[in-house]
Motif scaffolding. Structure first.
Motif, PDB file in Angstrom:
ATOM      1  N   THR A 171      -6.560  43.604  64.634  1.00 46.42           N
ATOM      2  CA  THR A 171      -6.717  42.308  65.308  1.00 46.42           C
ATOM      3  C   THR A 171      -7.334  42.493  66.687  1.00 46.42           C
ATOM      4  OG1 THR A 171      -4.866  41.345  64.111  1.00 46.42           O
ATOM      5  CG2 THR A 171      -5.470  40.295  66.180  1.00 46.42           C
ATOM      6  N   ASP A 195      -9.565  37.420  60.242  1.00 48.26           N
ATOM      7  CA  ASP A 195      -8.392  38.239  60.528  1.00 48.26           C
ATOM      8  C   ASP A 195      -7.274  37.867  59.558  1.00 48.26           C
ATOM      9  OD1 ASP A 195      -6.543  39.944  61.548  1.00 48.26           O
ATOM     10  OD2 ASP A 195      -6.275  38.905  63.457  1.00 48.26           O
ATOM     11  N   GLU A 196      -7.131  38.646  58.519  1.00 44.36           N
ATOM     12  CA  GLU A 196      -6.115  38.392  57.494  1.00 44.36           C
ATOM     13  C   GLU A 196      -6.069  36.916  57.103  1.00 44.36           C
ATOM     14  OE1 GLU A 196      -2.380  40.324  57.944  1.00 44.36           O
ATOM     15  OE2 GLU A 196      -3.159  41.801  59.349  1.00 44.36           O
TER      16      GLU A 196
HETATM   17 MG   LIG Z   1      -3.495  41.777  63.016  1.00 45.37          MG
END
Ligand SMILES: [Mg+2]
Ligand SMILES: Nc1ncnc2c1ncn2[C@@H]1O[C@H](COP(=O)(O)OP(=O)(O)OP(=O)(O)O)[C@@H](O)[C@H]1O
Lengths: 255, 230
Positions: A43, A176-177
């Motif tokens: 991240t 991000d995910e």
């Molecule tokens: Mg992360």
């Protein structure tokens, strides 16, 4: 020279060194997936790339143009979009407004800058709205344009977030995910949208824990551990013939 | 002192109260935002300056502040500063909106700005960081993010606590009486001094009706913002 060249990105928060030199290259139209265990700095890396966080060092060059670091007052023309894990739609705007907001603000600025009195904002606004509707059609939400975020499922919200990120025609779209906050039943509708974008040759960097998806959608896998890129390779190389112990460990623990 | 006379006097006082209320609200809502930004400033002396002002204004009685605002500037300047008596020629206005009124309006404005600033601050800080970031990655600048993304979410969150303060303000206007502003309680008390007790209950009815109207309007506003969730 590759389309995107990221070298040696370092970032610390106080005493903790989170990124200890992250870098990789990718071509236009490619999909790179970043894998790595929790806390490895994925991240943080994306946030540095998108400018939400300022890296302490390293460099990013896109299409021969320097993106980072920049001199004071220097700018770059690379547009990087980011889709967050937790969607972050604007709650007070309906789906259509979420997608058009940034476009409209940009149109207003451009009209002001050009000083062209004949250019009417209302015309630009119509254009932006048409574009937003196209994008929302693409993510399968054209029948929800008047709904507010609180009236949508997580999967629908995330698809709106993708359309919103696409609205400004980013050169590179980062995720991000994107499915981590979703019920398992809703992940596929989001992954499908990302696959479709891949087929349109959108340049994408995807942080994900969805191994199958990463295997199928990526041109390249970047495996991160403890703030460094441990190993990179094609999905075949990483998943079937990992070279590093850490990669093997990670893969066996994620299966 | 018949009912009609009392009614006329209370109405006149209520007019003053109403103007004090409206003026305070119109001035302290924006001033409160300024206090709020000041108290959240990254420049440390500015931040502490505003935090100090807010501390004083919230930490001392409004009644004290009214007296101080009315008398202290004159004392400090050896009488050079006076709260103005405007001569507009409109008799009711000149009689009721005199120098005392302007001092009270000033005191109310800064006092309520201090309370409002804390409500604003709570509202602003309760909007998740992620909303700002979502704006930034879409290429918006700070101003655009604040006004286009954050502000309405702040408003939605602060309407209930603001409503409380606004209703308190209605009744606080009666404190203006301490330096002789001819507001509603002043008028009712003038009647009491002449031996009549019922006018204060009559005045109470004015407050009640006005608070009722405000409650209704603020409730509507709250409802109007209920179309989204934060
Ligand atoms: Mg992360
Ligand atoms: N703003 C911050 N201040 C201090 N430490 C931070 C900050 N942001 C991240 N970190 C630390 O940096 C490390 C990496 O965090 P990061 O969120 O980048 O990991 P990640 O790979 O995305 O993990 P996950 O898979 O859990 O999302 C963690 O140890 C985290 O505690």
């Amino acid at each position: 020279m590759a389309y995107l060249e990221i070298e040696n990105i370092v970032k610390s928060f106080g005493e903790t060194e989170v990124l200890k030199g992250v870098g990789f290259t990718m071509e236009k139209g490619e999909v790179v997936s970043i894998l790595g265990s929790s806390g490895s700095g994925k991240t943080t890396f994306l946030r540095c790339l998108c400018g939400l966080e300022r890296a302490d060092g390293g460099s990013v060059v896109a299409d021969g143009e320097r993106v980072f670091p920049l001199e004071k007052g220097e700018t770059h023309s690379l547009k990087i979009g980011l889709v967050f894990q937790d969607f972050r739609l604007f709650p007070q705007y309906n789906v259509l407004e979420n997608v058009t907001l940034a476009m409209n603000l940009l149109s207003k600025q451009e009209i002001k800058k050009s000083g062209d009195k004949k250019r009417k904002f209302t015309e630009e606004k119509d254009k932006n709205e048409a574009r937003a509707k196209d994008l929302l059609k693409k993510v399968g939400l054209i029948d929800k344009i008047k709904n507010y975020p609180c009236e949508l499922s997580g999967g629908q919200q995330q698809r709106v977030a993708i359309a919103r990120a696409l609205a400004l025609s980013p050169d590179i779209l980062c995720f991000d995910e994107p499915t981590s906050a979703l019920d398992p039943a809703l992940t596929n509708e989001v992954l499908k949208v990302i696959s479709d974008l891949r087929n349109e040759r959108m340049t994408m960097i995807i942080v994900t824990h969805e191994m199958e998806f990463a295997k199928n959608v990526s041109d390249k896998i970047v495996f991160m551990a403890d703030g460094v890129v441990e190993e990179t390779g094609t999905p075949d190389e990483i998943f079937n013939r990992p070279k590093k112990d850490k990669t093997r460990e990670f893969l066996s623990s994620s299966l | 002192m018949d009912f009609a006379t009392i009614t006329a006097e209370l109405l006149s006082g209520f007019g003053t109260s109403l103007i004090l209320f409206t003026g305070t609200l119109l001035l302290s809502l924006p001033l409160g935002l300024l206090f709020c930004f000041g108290s959240m400033s990254k420049i440390v002396p500015v931040k502490w300056f505003f935090k100090f002002i807010i501390w004083v204004l919230r930490g001392t009685p409004l009644m004290l502040q009214i007296v101080a605002v009315f008398y202290v500037p004159g004392l400090l300047t050896n009488g050079a500063f006076r709260w103005p008596d405007l001569n507009t020629g409109w008799q009711w206005f000149d009689a009721n909106m005199d120098k005392r009124f302007w001092a009270v309006l000033f005191a109310f404005t800064i006092n309520y700005a201090a309370y409002f600033s804390e409500i604003y601050r709570g509202g602003i800080q309760s909007v998740p960081r992620g909303q700002y970031e979502a704006g930034y990655v879409l290429g918006m600048n700070k101003t655009q993010v604040f006004f286009k993304v954050i502000w309405l979410q702040v408003v939605k969150r602060i309407v209930p606590p603001m409503s409380n303060e606004i209703i308190t303000l209605v009744k606080d206007t009666s404190l203006a009486k301490v330096i002789g502003v001819t507001e509603l309680m002043f008028a009712a008390d003038a009647a009491r001094a002449k031996g009549l007790i019922w006018p204060i209950f009559y005045a109470g009815a004015f407050y009640l009706v006005f608070v009722g109207v405000l409650t209704f309007v603020l409730g509507r506003l709250e409802k109007k913002l209920s179309y989204f969730k934060v």
